[in-house]
Each structure stands twice: as structure tokens, then as C-alpha cells.
Design a protein around this motif. Structure first.
Motif, PDB file in Angstrom:
ATOM      1  N   ASN A  72       0.647  -1.115   0.157  1.00  0.00           N
ATOM      2  CA  ASN A  72       0.156   0.169   0.290  1.00  0.00           C
ATOM      3  C   ASN A  72       1.119   1.388  -0.400  1.00  0.00           C
ATOM      4  O   ASN A  72       0.475   2.523  -0.585  1.00  0.00           O
ATOM      5  CB  ASN A  72      -0.653  -0.085   1.736  1.00  0.00           C
ATOM      6  CG  ASN A  72      -2.030  -1.463   1.106  1.00  0.00           C
ATOM      7  OD1 ASN A  72      -2.402  -1.603   0.259  1.00  0.00           O
ATOM      8  ND2 ASN A  72      -2.021  -1.411   2.614  1.00  0.00           N
ATOM      9  N   ALA A  73       1.545   1.124   0.304  1.00  0.00           N
ATOM     10  CA  ALA A  73       2.940   2.182   0.230  1.00  0.00           C
ATOM     11  C   ALA A  73       4.360   2.188  -0.658  1.00  0.00           C
ATOM     12  O   ALA A  73       4.866   1.537  -0.832  1.00  0.00           O
ATOM     13  CB  ALA A  73       3.323   2.363   1.462  1.00  0.00           C
ATOM     14  N   LYS A  74       4.677   3.380  -0.877  1.00  0.00           N
ATOM     15  CA  LYS A  74       5.941   3.490  -1.459  1.00  0.00           C
ATOM     16  C   LYS A  74       6.833   3.933  -0.970  1.00  0.00           C
ATOM     17  O   LYS A  74       6.082   4.932  -0.057  1.00  0.00           O
ATOM     18  CB  LYS A  74       5.285   4.922  -3.175  1.00  0.00           C
ATOM     19  CG  LYS A  74       4.344   3.882  -3.774  1.00  0.00           C
ATOM     20  CD  LYS A  74       4.143   4.834  -5.373  1.00  0.00           C
ATOM     21  CE  LYS A  74       3.389   3.751  -6.170  1.00  0.00           C
ATOM     22  NZ  LYS A  74       3.710   3.109  -6.913  1.00  0.00           N
ATOM     23  N   ALA A  75       8.106   4.606  -1.464  1.00  0.00           N
ATOM     24  CA  ALA A  75       8.521   5.074  -0.504  1.00  0.00           C
ATOM     25  C   ALA A  75      10.189   5.426  -1.214  1.00  0.00           C
ATOM     26  O   ALA A  75      10.430   5.431  -2.613  1.00  0.00           O
ATOM     27  CB  ALA A  75       9.865   4.028   0.473  1.00  0.00           C
ATOM     28  N   LEU A  76      10.913   6.517  -0.550  1.00  0.00           N
ATOM     29  CA  LEU A  76      11.749   7.450  -1.676  1.00  0.00           C
ATOM     30  C   LEU A  76      13.107   6.547  -0.923  1.00  0.00           C
ATOM     31  O   LEU A  76      12.966   7.436   0.328  1.00  0.00           O
ATOM     32  CB  LEU A  76      11.605   7.885  -2.282  1.00  0.00           C
ATOM     33  CG  LEU A  76      12.847   9.322  -2.673  1.00  0.00           C
ATOM     34  CD1 LEU A  76      13.082   8.790  -4.068  1.00  0.00           C
ATOM     35  CD2 LEU A  76      12.468  11.006  -2.901  1.00  0.00           C
ATOM     36  N   THR A  90       8.864   8.058   2.880  1.00  0.00           N
ATOM     37  CA  THR A  90       7.611   6.854   3.253  1.00  0.00           C
ATOM     38  C   THR A  90       6.505   7.191   2.775  1.00  0.00           C
ATOM     39  O   THR A  90       5.365   7.566   3.580  1.00  0.00           O
ATOM     40  CB  THR A  90       7.791   5.951   4.224  1.00  0.00           C
ATOM     41  OG1 THR A  90       9.438   4.957   4.676  1.00  0.00           O
ATOM     42  CG2 THR A  90       6.678   4.350   3.665  1.00  0.00           C
ATOM     43  N   GLN A  91       5.574   7.064   2.399  1.00  0.00           N
ATOM     44  CA  GLN A  91       3.496   7.403   2.151  1.00  0.00           C
ATOM     45  C   GLN A  91       3.412   7.037   4.069  1.00  0.00           C
ATOM     46  O   GLN A  91       3.779   5.542   3.360  1.00  0.00           O
ATOM     47  CB  GLN A  91       3.082   7.113   0.848  1.00  0.00           C
ATOM     48  CG  GLN A  91       1.830   7.290   0.158  1.00  0.00           C
ATOM     49  CD  GLN A  91       1.613   6.692  -0.950  1.00  0.00           C
ATOM     50  OE1 GLN A  91       2.190   5.330  -0.852  1.00  0.00           O
ATOM     51  NE2 GLN A  91       1.763   7.554  -2.014  1.00  0.00           N
ATOM     52  N   ALA A 118       3.926  11.871   3.977  1.00  0.00           N
ATOM     53  CA  ALA A 118       5.021  11.150   3.652  1.00  0.00           C
ATOM     54  C   ALA A 118       5.390  11.258   4.721  1.00  0.00           C
ATOM     55  O   ALA A 118       5.240  12.272   5.943  1.00  0.00           O
ATOM     56  CB  ALA A 118       5.341  11.667   2.810  1.00  0.00           C
ATOM     57  N   VAL A 119       5.931  10.303   5.601  1.00  0.00           N
ATOM     58  CA  VAL A 119       6.906  10.636   6.979  1.00  0.00           C
ATOM     59  C   VAL A 119       8.482  10.860   6.322  1.00  0.00           C
ATOM     60  O   VAL A 119       8.923   9.988   5.261  1.00  0.00           O
ATOM     61  CB  VAL A 119       6.477   9.594   7.869  1.00  0.00           C
ATOM     62  CG1 VAL A 119       6.516   7.976   7.206  1.00  0.00           C
ATOM     63  CG2 VAL A 119       7.212   9.827   9.439  1.00  0.00           C
ATOM     64  N   VAL A 120       9.283  11.498   6.643  1.00  0.00           N
ATOM     65  CA  VAL A 120      10.513  11.424   6.395  1.00  0.00           C
ATOM     66  C   VAL A 120      11.468  11.629   7.456  1.00  0.00           C
ATOM     67  O   VAL A 120      11.089  12.501   8.050  1.00  0.00           O
ATOM     68  CB  VAL A 120      11.014  13.362   5.361  1.00  0.00           C
ATOM     69  CG1 VAL A 120      12.323  13.443   5.201  1.00  0.00           C
ATOM     70  CG2 VAL A 120       9.846  13.294   4.138  1.00  0.00           C
TER      71      VAL A 120
END
Length: 157
Positions: A72-76, A90-91, A118-120
Motif C-alpha cells: 500500500n505504500a511507496k518509498a523514496l 515513506t508514504q 509522507a513521513v521523512v
């Protein structure tokens, strides 16, 4: 007249071609140190890599790995050229934001204006929350601290 039309067409097409490269991030292959660091931290994740130049003079390179954190979540994940993780974004859903941030958003923005949350976590282990909102056809990042307190709003256009 025919020659003028041909010259005019070539002139404007060259402007369009020149504009395409300024906003596009190319998919790249990062250095081995960067790939190794990502694979060690996130085994079995398949990233799409891009690069970006940052810093005061755009002289520092960053490699960005976009991947699916879960279903369910994308991340960078952002790395420097030595493979040091600089940030992880993270979304998350609205309900995962601190209550203070949720209250601020409900008071200042309609629910339809919220585009992404998103949480960074940066390399100093500092946690912030970024909420992408659209207001009057402009896109902004509303940034909150780890407790949900409003920090800053940044226009992204």
C-alpha cells in the motif's frame, strides 16, 4: 513565405526540445556502493533509480531509489555518491499523522486539497511529516515536526 514558415517551425520546435530536459529525471544506474547500501538495507526491493544535483551550487549528487515499501505504500530512499543514506520518505495515510497535524490540516485545507502524505527520516534520524496540498492551482509541501507541530510551507511549483 514557405521558407519563413519552415524557419519558424524549426525555431519553436528547438525551444520545446530544450524545455523537455529540464524537468525530467532520467533513470540511471547508481555506483556499486550505492546499490550495495540499498540492497543491504532493503533486500528483495526493486528500485527505480534517478539522480539529482543538490547543494548551493548544484555540485552534490544524490541518487534516489523509488520502491514499494509494501503493498500500500511507496518509498523514496536518497543516497549520496558514497552510499550513505541521506533520507527515507515513506508514504502514509492521514490517520497516521500526529493528531496536531491532522487538526491543522482540517482547519486550513479541504480534504480534496491533500494530494500526498509522507513521513521523512533524515540522516540525523530527525523525523518530519510532509503533506502535499494543492491550493489555487499551486502545489505546496506543508511540513510538520515529529509531534505534528506546523513547521513550514514550501511552494513546489
Amino acid at each position: 513565405m514557405k521558407n519563413v514558415l519552415v524557419v519558424f517551425t524549426f525555431l519553436f520546435s528547438s525551444f520545446l526540445i530544450a524545455q523537455e530536459g529540464t524537468n525530467m529525471k532520467k533513470v540511471v544506474t547508481p555506483p556499486e556502493k550505492v546499490k550495495f547500501a540499498f540492497e543491504k538495507e532493503y533486500p528483495n526491493k526493486i528500485p527505480v533509480w534517478s539522480e539529482e544535483y543538490v547543494g548551493d551550487d548544484n555540485d552534490e549528487i544524490r541518487y534516489e531509489a523509488k520502491f514499494n515499501a509494501d503493498n500500500n505504500a511507496k518509498a523514496l530512499a536518497v543516497y549520496d555518491n558514497l552510499g550513505v543514506l541521506k533520507a527515507l520518505e515513506t508514504q502514509i495515510s492521514l490517520s497516521q499523522l500526529p493528531q496536531k497535524a491532522q487538526t491543522y490540516l482540517k482547519k486550513n485545507y479541504p480534504a480534496s486539497a491533500i494530494r500526498e502524505i509522507a513521513v521523512v527520516v533524515d540522516y540525523k534520524n530527525k523525523t518530519t511529516y510532509e503533506v502535499g496540498v494543492e491550493k489555487q492551482a499551486r502545489f505546496y509541501d506543508v511540513v510538520f515536526d515529529k509531534n505534528g507541530g506546523f513547521d513550514v510551507i514550501i511552494e513546489k511549483n
